[in-house]
Design a protein around this motif. Structure first.
Motif, PDB file in Angstrom:
ATOM      1  N   ILE A   1       0.832  -1.202   0.000  1.00  0.00           N
ATOM      2  CA  ILE A   1       0.000   0.000   0.000  1.00  0.00           C
ATOM      3  C   ILE A   1       0.872   1.259   0.000  1.00  0.00           C
ATOM      4  O   ILE A   1       0.584   2.233  -0.700  1.00  0.00           O
ATOM      5  CB  ILE A   1      -0.975  -0.009   1.194  1.00  0.00           C
ATOM      6  N   ALA A   2       1.942   1.234   0.759  1.00  0.00           N
ATOM      7  CA  ALA A   2       2.842   2.394   0.801  1.00  0.00           C
ATOM      8  C   ALA A   2       3.447   2.648  -0.579  1.00  0.00           C
ATOM      9  O   ALA A   2       3.520   3.798  -1.043  1.00  0.00           O
ATOM     10  CB  ALA A   2       3.932   2.185   1.837  1.00  0.00           C
ATOM     11  N   HIS A   3       3.864   1.583  -1.260  1.00  0.00           N
ATOM     12  CA  HIS A   3       4.425   1.734  -2.609  1.00  0.00           C
ATOM     13  C   HIS A   3       3.360   2.218  -3.585  1.00  0.00           C
ATOM     14  O   HIS A   3       3.639   3.062  -4.441  1.00  0.00           O
ATOM     15  CB  HIS A   3       5.024   0.412  -3.092  1.00  0.00           C
ATOM     16  N   GLN A   4       2.150   1.705  -3.459  1.00  0.00           N
ATOM     17  CA  GLN A   4       1.075   2.149  -4.338  1.00  0.00           C
ATOM     18  C   GLN A   4       0.721   3.606  -4.095  1.00  0.00           C
ATOM     19  O   GLN A   4       0.466   4.357  -5.043  1.00  0.00           O
ATOM     20  CB  GLN A   4      -0.152   1.251  -4.160  1.00  0.00           C
ATOM     21  N   ASP A   5       0.715   4.014  -2.844  1.00  0.00           N
ATOM     22  CA  ASP A   5       0.452   5.422  -2.531  1.00  0.00           C
ATOM     23  C   ASP A   5       1.508   6.327  -3.162  1.00  0.00           C
ATOM     24  O   ASP A   5       1.179   7.379  -3.727  1.00  0.00           O
ATOM     25  CB  ASP A   5       0.408   5.657  -1.024  1.00  0.00           C
ATOM     26  N   GLN A   6       2.762   5.921  -3.091  1.00  0.00           N
ATOM     27  CA  GLN A   6       3.840   6.716  -3.683  1.00  0.00           C
ATOM     28  C   GLN A   6       3.691   6.772  -5.198  1.00  0.00           C
ATOM     29  O   GLN A   6       3.877   7.822  -5.816  1.00  0.00           O
ATOM     30  CB  GLN A   6       5.216   6.150  -3.301  1.00  0.00           C
ATOM     31  N   THR A   7       3.329   5.646  -5.800  1.00  0.00           N
ATOM     32  CA  THR A   7       3.132   5.612  -7.249  1.00  0.00           C
ATOM     33  C   THR A   7       1.990   6.535  -7.655  1.00  0.00           C
ATOM     34  O   THR A   7       2.090   7.278  -8.641  1.00  0.00           O
ATOM     35  CB  THR A   7       2.840   4.177  -7.717  1.00  0.00           C
ATOM     36  N   ILE A   8       0.910   6.525  -6.897  1.00  0.00           N
ATOM     37  CA  ILE A   8      -0.224   7.402  -7.188  1.00  0.00           C
ATOM     38  C   ILE A   8       0.191   8.868  -7.078  1.00  0.00           C
ATOM     39  O   ILE A   8      -0.171   9.691  -7.929  1.00  0.00           O
ATOM     40  CB  ILE A   8      -1.409   7.084  -6.254  1.00  0.00           C
ATOM     41  N   GLU A   9       0.954   9.218  -6.076  1.00  0.00           N
ATOM     42  CA  GLU A   9       1.423  10.599  -5.929  1.00  0.00           C
ATOM     43  C   GLU A   9       2.331  11.001  -7.082  1.00  0.00           C
ATOM     44  O   GLU A   9       2.230  12.115  -7.608  1.00  0.00           O
ATOM     45  CB  GLU A   9       2.147  10.762  -4.597  1.00  0.00           C
ATOM     46  N   ASP A  10       3.212  10.084  -7.503  1.00  0.00           N
ATOM     47  CA  ASP A  10       4.102  10.368  -8.634  1.00  0.00           C
ATOM     48  C   ASP A  10       3.305  10.574  -9.921  1.00  0.00           C
ATOM     49  O   ASP A  10       3.582  11.494 -10.704  1.00  0.00           O
ATOM     50  CB  ASP A  10       5.117   9.233  -8.826  1.00  0.00           C
ATOM     51  N   LEU A  11       2.321   9.710 -10.151  1.00  0.00           N
ATOM     52  CA  LEU A  11       1.491   9.847 -11.345  1.00  0.00           C
ATOM     53  C   LEU A  11       0.682  11.138 -11.315  1.00  0.00           C
ATOM     54  O   LEU A  11       0.534  11.814 -12.343  1.00  0.00           O
ATOM     55  CB  LEU A  11       0.562   8.638 -11.481  1.00  0.00           C
ATOM     56  N   ASN A  12       0.175  11.497 -10.157  1.00  0.00           N
ATOM     57  CA  ASN A  12      -0.574  12.744 -10.024  1.00  0.00           C
ATOM     58  C   ASN A  12       0.313  13.944 -10.338  1.00  0.00           C
ATOM     59  O   ASN A  12      -0.113  14.878 -11.025  1.00  0.00           O
ATOM     60  CB  ASN A  12      -1.166  12.850  -8.621  1.00  0.00           C
ATOM     61  N   ALA A  13       1.535  13.919  -9.854  1.00  0.00           N
ATOM     62  CA  ALA A  13       2.463  15.020 -10.142  1.00  0.00           C
ATOM     63  C   ALA A  13       2.765  15.101 -11.638  1.00  0.00           C
ATOM     64  O   ALA A  13       2.824  16.201 -12.214  1.00  0.00           O
ATOM     65  CB  ALA A  13       3.755  14.837  -9.348  1.00  0.00           C
ATOM     66  N   ALA A  14       2.925  13.952 -12.279  1.00  0.00           N
ATOM     67  CA  ALA A  14       3.203  13.937 -13.719  1.00  0.00           C
ATOM     68  C   ALA A  14       2.012  14.486 -14.501  1.00  0.00           C
ATOM     69  O   ALA A  14       2.181  15.286 -15.433  1.00  0.00           O
ATOM     70  CB  ALA A  14       3.541  12.525 -14.178  1.00  0.00           C
ATOM     71  N   ILE A  15       0.818  14.084 -14.122  1.00  0.00           N
ATOM     72  CA  ILE A  15      -0.385  14.563 -14.816  1.00  0.00           C
ATOM     73  C   ILE A  15      -0.558  16.063 -14.612  1.00  0.00           C
ATOM     74  O   ILE A  15      -0.893  16.793 -15.551  1.00  0.00           O
ATOM     75  CB  ILE A  15      -1.627  13.785 -14.342  1.00  0.00           C
ATOM     76  N   THR A  16      -0.313  16.539 -13.413  1.00  0.00           N
ATOM     77  CA  THR A  16      -0.426  17.973 -13.140  1.00  0.00           C
ATOM     78  C   THR A  16       0.561  18.762 -13.994  1.00  0.00           C
ATOM     79  O   THR A  16       0.208  19.792 -14.583  1.00  0.00           O
ATOM     80  CB  THR A  16      -0.183  18.244 -11.645  1.00  0.00           C
ATOM     81  N   ALA A  17       1.788  18.275 -14.093  1.00  0.00           N
ATOM     82  CA  ALA A  17       2.793  18.953 -14.916  1.00  0.00           C
ATOM     83  C   ALA A  17       2.387  18.937 -16.393  1.00  0.00           C
ATOM     84  O   ALA A  17       2.552  19.940 -17.104  1.00  0.00           O
ATOM     85  CB  ALA A  17       4.156  18.290 -14.737  1.00  0.00           C
ATOM     86  N   GLN A  18       1.826  17.834 -16.856  1.00  0.00           N
ATOM     87  CA  GLN A  18       1.396  17.754 -18.247  1.00  0.00           C
ATOM     88  C   GLN A  18       0.254  18.717 -18.527  1.00  0.00           C
ATOM     89  O   GLN A  18       0.225  19.371 -19.580  1.00  0.00           O
ATOM     90  CB  GLN A  18       0.976  16.321 -18.591  1.00  0.00           C
ATOM     91  N   TRP A  19      -0.698  18.836 -17.602  1.00  0.00           N
ATOM     92  CA  TRP A  19      -1.806  19.766 -17.807  1.00  0.00           C
ATOM     93  C   TRP A  19      -1.317  21.206 -17.861  1.00  0.00           C
ATOM     94  O   TRP A  19      -1.809  22.015 -18.647  1.00  0.00           O
ATOM     95  CB  TRP A  19      -2.874  19.602 -16.730  1.00  0.00           C
ATOM     96  N   LYS A  20      -0.342  21.536 -17.028  1.00  0.00           N
ATOM     97  CA  LYS A  20       0.216  22.897 -17.068  1.00  0.00           C
ATOM     98  C   LYS A  20       0.860  23.163 -18.421  1.00  0.00           C
ATOM     99  O   LYS A  20       0.693  24.241 -19.007  1.00  0.00           O
ATOM    100  CB  LYS A  20       1.225  23.091 -15.945  1.00  0.00           C
ATOM    101  N   LEU A  21       1.588  22.168 -18.938  1.00  0.00           N
ATOM    102  CA  LEU A  21       2.225  22.312 -20.245  1.00  0.00           C
ATOM    103  C   LEU A  21       1.174  22.425 -21.340  1.00  0.00           C
ATOM    104  O   LEU A  21       1.288  23.277 -22.229  1.00  0.00           O
ATOM    105  CB  LEU A  21       3.147  21.117 -20.508  1.00  0.00           C
ATOM    106  N   ILE A  22       0.134  21.619 -21.285  1.00  0.00           N
ATOM    107  CA  ILE A  22      -0.935  21.670 -22.287  1.00  0.00           C
ATOM    108  C   ILE A  22      -1.609  23.036 -22.278  1.00  0.00           C
ATOM    109  O   ILE A  22      -1.849  23.629 -23.341  1.00  0.00           O
ATOM    110  CB  ILE A  22      -1.957  20.546 -22.036  1.00  0.00           C
TER     111      ILE A  22
END
Length: 74
Positions: free
Chosen positions: A19-40
């Motif tokens: 669960i801890a690893h999955q939580d970290q993965t979710i946070e990383d993916l969220n950060a990537a998506i947020t950065a992509q939306w800013k670029l878009i």
């Protein structure tokens, strides 16, 4: 008979680790998506500005003196 199942505490520890690893993965993916939306959004604004510049250039070219305009086949 030998019981091959791990004890409950070991299973619980493994689940908590997963669960801890999955939580970290979710946070990383969220950060990537947020950065992509800013670029878009930035690129959309840039395309809009470029479209306005092209439209302005076309309007300015349409208002130019026909003598100075090149023939249509150029």
């Amino acid at each position: 008979m030998t019981n091959s199942a791990p004890p409950d505490s070991t299973r619980l520890d493994e689940l908590e680790i997963r669960i801890a690893h999955q939580d970290q993965t979710i946070e990383d993916l969220n950060a990537a998506i947020t950065a992509q939306w800013k670029l878009i959004e930035r690129l959309e604004r840039q395309v809009e500005r470029l479209g306005e510049r092209v439209a302005d250039s076309e309007n300015a070219a349409g208002q130019a003196d026909p003598v100075n305009r090149p023939p249509p086949h150029y």
